[in-house]
Design an enzyme around this catalytic site. Structure first.
Site, PDB file in Angstrom:
ATOM      1  N   ASP A 184     -17.009 -20.345   0.012  1.00  0.00           N
ATOM      2  CA  ASP A 184     -17.710 -20.426  -1.250  1.00  0.00           C
ATOM      3  C   ASP A 184     -18.079 -19.021  -1.698  1.00  0.00           C
ATOM      4  O   ASP A 184     -18.789 -18.309  -1.000  1.00  0.00           O
ATOM      5  CB  ASP A 184     -18.960 -21.286  -1.015  1.00  0.00           C
ATOM      6  CG  ASP A 184     -19.821 -21.362  -2.249  1.00  0.00           C
ATOM      7  OD1 ASP A 184     -19.246 -21.402  -3.336  1.00  0.00           O
ATOM      8  OD2 ASP A 184     -21.044 -21.375  -2.119  1.00  0.00           O
TER       9      ASP A 184
ATOM     10  N   THR B 286     -17.486 -20.142  -8.351  1.00  0.00           N
ATOM     11  CA  THR B 286     -18.157 -18.857  -8.092  1.00  0.00           C
ATOM     12  C   THR B 286     -17.146 -17.759  -7.809  1.00  0.00           C
ATOM     13  O   THR B 286     -17.346 -16.618  -8.207  1.00  0.00           O
ATOM     14  CB  THR B 286     -19.098 -18.999  -6.887  1.00  0.00           C
ATOM     15  OG1 THR B 286     -18.404 -19.694  -5.863  1.00  0.00           O
ATOM     16  CG2 THR B 286     -20.313 -19.773  -7.262  1.00  0.00           C
ATOM     17  N   THR B 287     -16.056 -18.110  -7.120  1.00  0.00           N
ATOM     18  CA  THR B 287     -15.044 -17.089  -6.834  1.00  0.00           C
ATOM     19  C   THR B 287     -14.349 -16.673  -8.126  1.00  0.00           C
ATOM     20  O   THR B 287     -14.149 -15.488  -8.379  1.00  0.00           O
ATOM     21  CB  THR B 287     -13.999 -17.635  -5.841  1.00  0.00           C
ATOM     22  OG1 THR B 287     -14.679 -18.270  -4.775  1.00  0.00           O
ATOM     23  CG2 THR B 287     -13.158 -16.530  -5.275  1.00  0.00           C
TER      24      THR B 287
ATOM     25  N   ASP C 139     -21.320 -28.288  -3.650  1.00  0.00           N
ATOM     26  CA  ASP C 139     -20.494 -27.915  -4.805  1.00  0.00           C
ATOM     27  C   ASP C 139     -19.975 -29.159  -5.516  1.00  0.00           C
ATOM     28  O   ASP C 139     -20.041 -29.264  -6.736  1.00  0.00           O
ATOM     29  CB  ASP C 139     -19.282 -27.067  -4.353  1.00  0.00           C
ATOM     30  CG  ASP C 139     -19.676 -25.605  -4.183  1.00  0.00           C
ATOM     31  OD1 ASP C 139     -20.887 -25.350  -4.175  1.00  0.00           O
ATOM     32  OD2 ASP C 139     -18.799 -24.750  -4.059  1.00  0.00           O
TER      33      ASP C 139
END
Length: 543
Positions: free
Chosen positions: A61, A94-95, A391
């Protein structure tokens, strides 16, 4: 005539300004994105972080990784912040947000070096972002809310897409169903706190279960506990914040007694108070007594004799979740225990899960809460599973609230890229170059997906560009067959809000870093002064 140099800042202050400063900030962001770049997508790798205490964390994550990296570079911290905000706002992506921001800067680096003014760039980027966001909203597909079956299918697809790039991708269908069940059991506001996740070591991942109600670990108990029944049906629950045990006297309390009888009277009074409390609880008709404070051995045996179940030292959040699920309210005294202060549920039982015993409350009337019990081998693995489920839960919540979706797998980015590229050709001036650069930067997502899967990125991107130019809106990378495919049909879906948020956050971060042209770093104070006691901090310290 010599000019005396003006010394403005304390000696040792580090100032750097102008274009080299911008370039070094851009390079720092590149380094950050290198750290998370390989975790993107279903074929992404995981990172193993070991902190100063030697605790290892395995994660995929983006936000978790950036949080655990101790970033000190001031400009690179912005990227960490946007990853966090994306995590808090939508939970997934998020990445991608970090990669996008870094790629925007990378595309702009040459323009900055050529002396293009940062404000011009920022203006172009704002325009491009607004265009991209409105285009996303325009092509997003909205979901019918009325048809429950349809909505459920869609939510499961979204959850599966979110879980695709995690460690537990192998069991994504199993977990996607579980997550959707969990979120569907909440009320309109969808509070996250009402989904409890408990981790139990041992067993296989498939042994994980969803309990529509509350579950928590059996608390510390005294003698007499084993005699209590472990299963009730249609029961009432007393939730207390009361200590049910005898207290040792305070050390400095002084009671003067003339005779043994007086002393006995004092002791009896204490016992009577305790028994009085216990009697009241028993009379109230409750069958299960939960208390945040300890329940002593006398009380435990008293309850056991009367077929009640009790648990002391229950954690506050568990107690609150029980209250939300079963009704009733947490009492701080036993004097006013009436029907409406007691909770109710259909079934209470204590079961063995792995090496732990759990107390389960099922069939709660007000059940707007549920508990997921995760099983799995290594501790790091169950922790990573918990993060992945978090998530997925966030994504499902978002999809329920904002009911429009786009295709993932680089499809939406390619479509926006094509749209912006076409748009840039219609405007004159520098803006054309900059919006073109923005469009090119968007291709980082599909490119990285290919790189991570070991495909030939250039080849696949060329196919994608051709397909999008011919009007194949939802074409994206097909991870399984090293080709391109219509990801909308392939059910790689995500809520459009995820993408919109990622685009705005990334471009804001890029603009923020571009608008900084000077960094002034104060030297550390002398050894015994407080750190960072730079200029203008009042009196000097007496050494």
């Amino acid at each position: 005539m010599m000019h005396t140099p003006v010394i403005l800042l304390k000696e040792g202050t580090d100032t750097s300004q102008g274009i080299p400063q911008l370039i070094s900030n851009i390079n720092a962001c590149q380094v950050i994105s290198e750290a998370v770049r390989t975790t993107l997508g279903p074929r992404g790798m995981d990172k193993l972080m070991v902190d100063s205490r030697g605790k290892a964390t395995i994660s995929n994550d983006g936000a978790t990784i950036l949080k655990l990296l101790d970033v000190v570079h001031p400009a690179a911290k912005t990227l960490v912040d946007i990853a966090r905000s994306q995590d808090a706002e939508v939970g997934d992506g998020t990445t991608s947000v970090t990669l996008l921001a870094a790629e925007f800067l990378k595309q702009l680096k040459s323009y900055v070096e050529d002396g293009l003014h940062p404000q011009t760039i920022i203006r172009a980027f704002r325009t491009a972002t607004n265009l991209a966001v409105s285009k996303t909203k325009e092509i997003a597909v909205s979901v019918k809310k009325d048809d429950k079956q349809e909505q459920r299918k869609l939510l499961e697809k979204c959850a599966a897409t979110a879980l695709n790039s995690k460690l537990i991708a192998g069991q994504k269908d199993f977990f996607a169903k579980m997550v959707v069940d969990a979120v569907m059991s909440l009320d309109e506001l969808l509070p996250l706190k009402m989904i409890g996740i408990k981790k139990v070591q041992g067993g296989a991942l498939e042994d994980s279960q969803l309990i529509s109600g509350v579950a928590f670990k059996k608390t510390f108990s005294y003698a007499g506990f084993e005699m209590q029944p472990k299963r009730y049906e249609n029961l009432k629950i007393a939730l207390l914040n009361v200590e049910l045990e005898l207290k040792a006297e305070k050390d400095n309390a002084e009671v003067r007694v003339k005779s043994v009888e007086d002393y006995q009277a004092i002791v009896d009074a204490e016992w009577n108070i305790l028994y009085d409390k216990l009697e009241k609880i028993y009379q109230s008709g409750a069958k299960v007594v939960l208390s945040k404070l300890p329940i002593g051995d006398v009380a435990t045996q008293y309850f056991a004799d009367r077929d009640l179940f009790c648990a002391g030292r229950v954690q506050e959040e568990d107690l609150k979740r029980t209250m939300m699920a079963c009704g009733g309210s947490i009492q701080t005294s036993v004097g006013a225990m009436t029907e409406d202060t007691l909770g109710q549920c259909e079934l209470f039982e204590e079961v063995q899960i792995g090496g732990e015993r759990y107390n389960l409350f099922k069939g709660c009337p007000k059940a707007k809460t549920c508990t997921i019990i995760l099983r799995g081998g290594a501790e790091q693995f169950t922790e990573e599973t918990e993060r992945s489920l978090h998530d997925a839960i966030m994504i499902v919540r978002r999809a329920i609230k904002n009911d429009s979706i786009v295709a993932g797998g680089g499809a939406i980015e390619m479509e926006l890229s094509k749209y912006l590229r076409d748009y840039s050709r219609t405007i004159p001036g520098k803006q054309q170059l900059l919006i073109g650069a923005y469009a090119k930067a968007l291709e980082i997502i599909p490119r990285q997906l290919c790189d991570n899967a070991g495909f030939d990125a250039t080849n696949i991107l060329n196919k994608l560009r051709a397909k999008h130019a011919q009007g194949g809106t939802w074409y994206g990378v097909d991870i399984n067959n090293e080709d391109i495919t219509d990801n909308f049909v392939a059910c790689v879906w995500e809520p459009s809000i995820v993408r919109i948020n990622a685009l705005t956050a990334a471009s804001e971060a890029a603009c923020l870093i571009l608008s900084v042209d000077e960094t002034i770093k104060n030297p550390r104070g002398s050894v015994d002064g407080p750190p960072g006691g730079g200029r203008g901090r009042g009196r000097a310290h007496a050494h």
